[in-house]
Design a protein around this motif. Structure first.
Motif, PDB file in Angstrom:
ATOM      1  N   ASN A  37      -9.205  -3.951  -1.527  1.00 13.30           N
ATOM      2  CA  ASN A  37     -10.011  -3.433  -0.414  1.00 13.30           C
ATOM      3  C   ASN A  37      -9.333  -3.627   0.931  1.00 13.30           C
ATOM      4  O   ASN A  37      -9.535  -2.860   1.864  1.00 13.30           O
ATOM      5  CB  ASN A  37     -11.375  -4.139  -0.389  1.00 13.30           C
ATOM      6  CG  ASN A  37     -12.217  -3.777  -1.595  1.00 13.30           C
ATOM      7  OD1 ASN A  37     -11.979  -2.770  -2.245  1.00 13.30           O
ATOM      8  ND2 ASN A  37     -13.197  -4.617  -1.889  1.00 13.30           N
ATOM      9  N   ILE A  38      -8.517  -4.682   1.029  1.00 15.62           N
ATOM     10  CA  ILE A  38      -7.969  -5.068   2.328  1.00 15.62           C
ATOM     11  C   ILE A  38      -6.620  -4.415   2.622  1.00 15.62           C
ATOM     12  O   ILE A  38      -6.355  -3.999   3.746  1.00 15.62           O
ATOM     13  CB  ILE A  38      -7.842  -6.609   2.402  1.00 15.62           C
ATOM     14  CG1 ILE A  38      -9.246  -7.231   2.419  1.00 15.62           C
ATOM     15  CG2 ILE A  38      -7.054  -7.053   3.637  1.00 15.62           C
ATOM     16  CD1 ILE A  38      -9.272  -8.695   2.081  1.00 15.62           C
ATOM     17  N   ILE A  39      -5.743  -4.323   1.632  1.00 13.83           N
ATOM     18  CA  ILE A  39      -4.378  -3.876   1.944  1.00 13.83           C
ATOM     19  C   ILE A  39      -4.094  -2.440   1.533  1.00 13.83           C
ATOM     20  O   ILE A  39      -2.944  -1.998   1.558  1.00 13.83           O
ATOM     21  CB  ILE A  39      -3.311  -4.800   1.308  1.00 13.83           C
ATOM     22  CG1 ILE A  39      -3.284  -4.664  -0.217  1.00 13.83           C
ATOM     23  CG2 ILE A  39      -3.534  -6.236   1.709  1.00 13.83           C
ATOM     24  CD1 ILE A  39      -2.073  -5.337  -0.828  1.00 13.83           C
ATOM     25  N   SER A  40      -5.123  -1.683   1.168  1.00 15.80           N
ATOM     26  CA  SER A  40      -4.877  -0.305   0.744  1.00 15.80           C
ATOM     27  C   SER A  40      -4.570   0.615   1.920  1.00 15.80           C
ATOM     28  O   SER A  40      -4.099   1.728   1.736  1.00 15.80           O
ATOM     29  CB  SER A  40      -6.072   0.235  -0.040  1.00 15.80           C
ATOM     30  OG  SER A  40      -7.258   0.116   0.722  1.00 15.80           O
ATOM     31  N   GLY A  41      -4.813   0.145   3.148  1.00 17.84           N
ATOM     32  CA  GLY A  41      -4.508   0.949   4.329  1.00 17.84           C
ATOM     33  C   GLY A  41      -3.024   0.905   4.657  1.00 17.84           C
ATOM     34  O   GLY A  41      -2.239   0.189   4.034  1.00 17.84           O
ATOM     35  N   ALA A  42      -2.630   1.692   5.654  1.00 20.25           N
ATOM     36  CA  ALA A  42      -1.218   1.749   6.065  1.00 20.25           C
ATOM     37  C   ALA A  42      -0.831   0.468   6.793  1.00 20.25           C
ATOM     38  O   ALA A  42      -1.568  -0.036   7.619  1.00 20.25           O
ATOM     39  CB  ALA A  42      -0.997   2.951   6.980  1.00 20.25           C
ATOM     40  N   LEU A  43       0.344  -0.072   6.449  1.00 17.71           N
ATOM     41  CA  LEU A  43       0.877  -1.261   7.102  1.00 17.71           C
ATOM     42  C   LEU A  43       2.357  -1.048   7.363  1.00 17.71           C
ATOM     43  O   LEU A  43       3.018  -0.285   6.661  1.00 17.71           O
ATOM     44  CB  LEU A  43       0.707  -2.493   6.199  1.00 17.71           C
ATOM     45  CG  LEU A  43      -0.713  -3.030   5.978  1.00 17.71           C
ATOM     46  CD1 LEU A  43      -0.705  -4.044   4.844  1.00 17.71           C
ATOM     47  CD2 LEU A  43      -1.224  -3.678   7.248  1.00 17.71           C
ATOM     48  N   THR A  44       2.877  -1.748   8.355  1.00 18.73           N
ATOM     49  CA  THR A  44       4.321  -1.668   8.569  1.00 18.73           C
ATOM     50  C   THR A  44       5.018  -2.351   7.404  1.00 18.73           C
ATOM     51  O   THR A  44       4.441  -3.213   6.730  1.00 18.73           O
ATOM     52  CB  THR A  44       4.731  -2.356   9.880  1.00 18.73           C
ATOM     53  OG1 THR A  44       4.489  -3.766   9.753  1.00 18.73           O
ATOM     54  CG2 THR A  44       3.980  -1.804  11.061  1.00 18.73           C
ATOM     55  N   LYS A  45       6.254  -1.989   7.202  1.00 19.30           N
ATOM     56  CA  LYS A  45       7.017  -2.550   6.089  1.00 19.30           C
ATOM     57  C   LYS A  45       7.133  -4.061   6.220  1.00 19.30           C
ATOM     58  O   LYS A  45       6.990  -4.799   5.244  1.00 19.30           O
ATOM     59  CB  LYS A  45       8.406  -1.918   6.056  1.00 19.30           C
ATOM     60  CG  LYS A  45       9.248  -2.325   4.866  1.00 19.30           C
ATOM     61  CD  LYS A  45      10.537  -1.529   4.831  1.00 19.30           C
ATOM     62  CE  LYS A  45      11.347  -1.874   3.591  1.00 19.30           C
ATOM     63  NZ  LYS A  45      12.590  -1.077   3.508  1.00 19.30           N
ATOM     64  N   ARG A  46       7.365  -4.532   7.438  1.00 17.20           N
ATOM     65  CA  ARG A  46       7.533  -5.965   7.654  1.00 17.20           C
ATOM     66  C   ARG A  46       6.243  -6.723   7.342  1.00 17.20           C
ATOM     67  O   ARG A  46       6.242  -7.761   6.703  1.00 17.20           O
ATOM     68  CB  ARG A  46       7.966  -6.214   9.101  1.00 17.20           C
ATOM     69  CG  ARG A  46       8.274  -7.669   9.421  1.00 17.20           C
ATOM     70  CD  ARG A  46       8.873  -7.786  10.806  1.00 17.20           C
ATOM     71  NE  ARG A  46      10.128  -7.069  10.881  1.00 17.20           N
ATOM     72  CZ  ARG A  46      10.745  -6.753  12.027  1.00 17.20           C
ATOM     73  NH1 ARG A  46      10.192  -7.061  13.181  1.00 17.20           N
ATOM     74  NH2 ARG A  46      11.893  -6.115  12.014  1.00 17.20           N
ATOM     75  N   LYS A  47       5.113  -6.180   7.791  1.00 16.01           N
ATOM     76  CA  LYS A  47       3.832  -6.844   7.554  1.00 16.01           C
ATOM     77  C   LYS A  47       3.476  -6.824   6.072  1.00 16.01           C
ATOM     78  O   LYS A  47       2.946  -7.794   5.533  1.00 16.01           O
ATOM     79  CB  LYS A  47       2.736  -6.175   8.380  1.00 16.01           C
ATOM     80  CG  LYS A  47       2.889  -6.409   9.886  1.00 16.01           C
ATOM     81  CD  LYS A  47       1.812  -5.690  10.665  1.00 16.01           C
ATOM     82  CE  LYS A  47       2.006  -5.917  12.162  1.00 16.01           C
ATOM     83  NZ  LYS A  47       0.976  -5.195  12.956  1.00 16.01           N
TER      84      LYS A  47
END
Length: 219
Positions: A37-47
């Motif tokens: 639920n939390i990480i399915s969104g877009a994130l930078t590669k580093r994060k």
């Protein structure tokens, strides 16, 4: 201006996020849902890399752990909010030592549910405020005493500066004051003279709360 080196194209970001979700769901099934639920969104590669490293370590820590109480706890909204807050902080946190403390903190929360949500949020808030220098200062405060201490130890401030020669004494005094404000240390006036066994005097200078941070770091 966006730095293209730090942003994963949408399809790659999705693939890597799915890989992380798949791994954690396989390794520790009961927290797979909240993580998804939390990480399915877009994130930078580093994060995303920080979150991946964090979850790999957490999965390793929890690999052999089983508890009905824990499996019920991780289904709660309270845990999902705690996990979401922690993962967001980890994604933003550049300091590896602090990410390690976050990991040990979350592991304890999962293994031993019961601490109030407000207290857990307070811990996260304090950890956010800590700098490398604060952590270094706490480490030398509880440093193992010299078995052959000098006859004249000096003041608290002088002793700490000898142990942290790259930090000016004025900065050490400032950091010590900040640790006291955060209730992580309780040392007296930095100008107070120490006994020949001053290191032992210093070791009692951290609060139980301060020792908790270092315990997590050692883990």
């Amino acid at each position: 201006m966006v730095n293209n080196d730090q942003i994963i194209p949408a399809e790659e970001s999705g693939d890597e996020a799915l890989e992380i979700i798949s791994f954690i769901s396989s390794a520790v099934p009961y927290i797979g849902g909240p993580v998804s639920n939390i990480i399915s969104g877009a994130l930078t590669k580093r994060k995303l890399a920080r979150i991946r490293e964090f979850l790999l370590g957490l999965a390793s820590d929890l690999k052999e752990f089983k508890s009905t109480v824990t499996e019920e706890y991780v289904k709660t909204d309270e845990f999902e909010e705690l996990l979401e807050t922690t993962l967001h902080k980890v994604a933003e946190e550049r300091n590896e030592q602090k990410r390690q403390i976050f990991r040990s903190f979350l592991e304890e929360a999962i293994k031993s549910p019961g601490e109030s949500y407000d207290e857990q949020r307070r811990f996260i808030h304090i950890l956010e405020q800590l700098q490398d220098a604060h952590i270094a200062l706490m480490k030398v405060i509880i440093q193992t005493p010299d078995p052959n201490p000098p006859g004249i130890t000096g003041s608290i401030g002088q002793t700490l500066q000898r142990r942290l020669p790259n930090i000016p004494r004025e900065k050490i005094v400032e950091l010590l004051s900040q640790l006291k404000d955060l209730r992580l240390a309780m040392l007296a006036d930095p100008n107070m003279m120490l006994t020949p066994h001053g290191a032992e005097d210093l070791r009692s200078g951290l609060t139980d709360y301060g020792r908790r941070f270092l315990k997590y770091l050692k883990q």
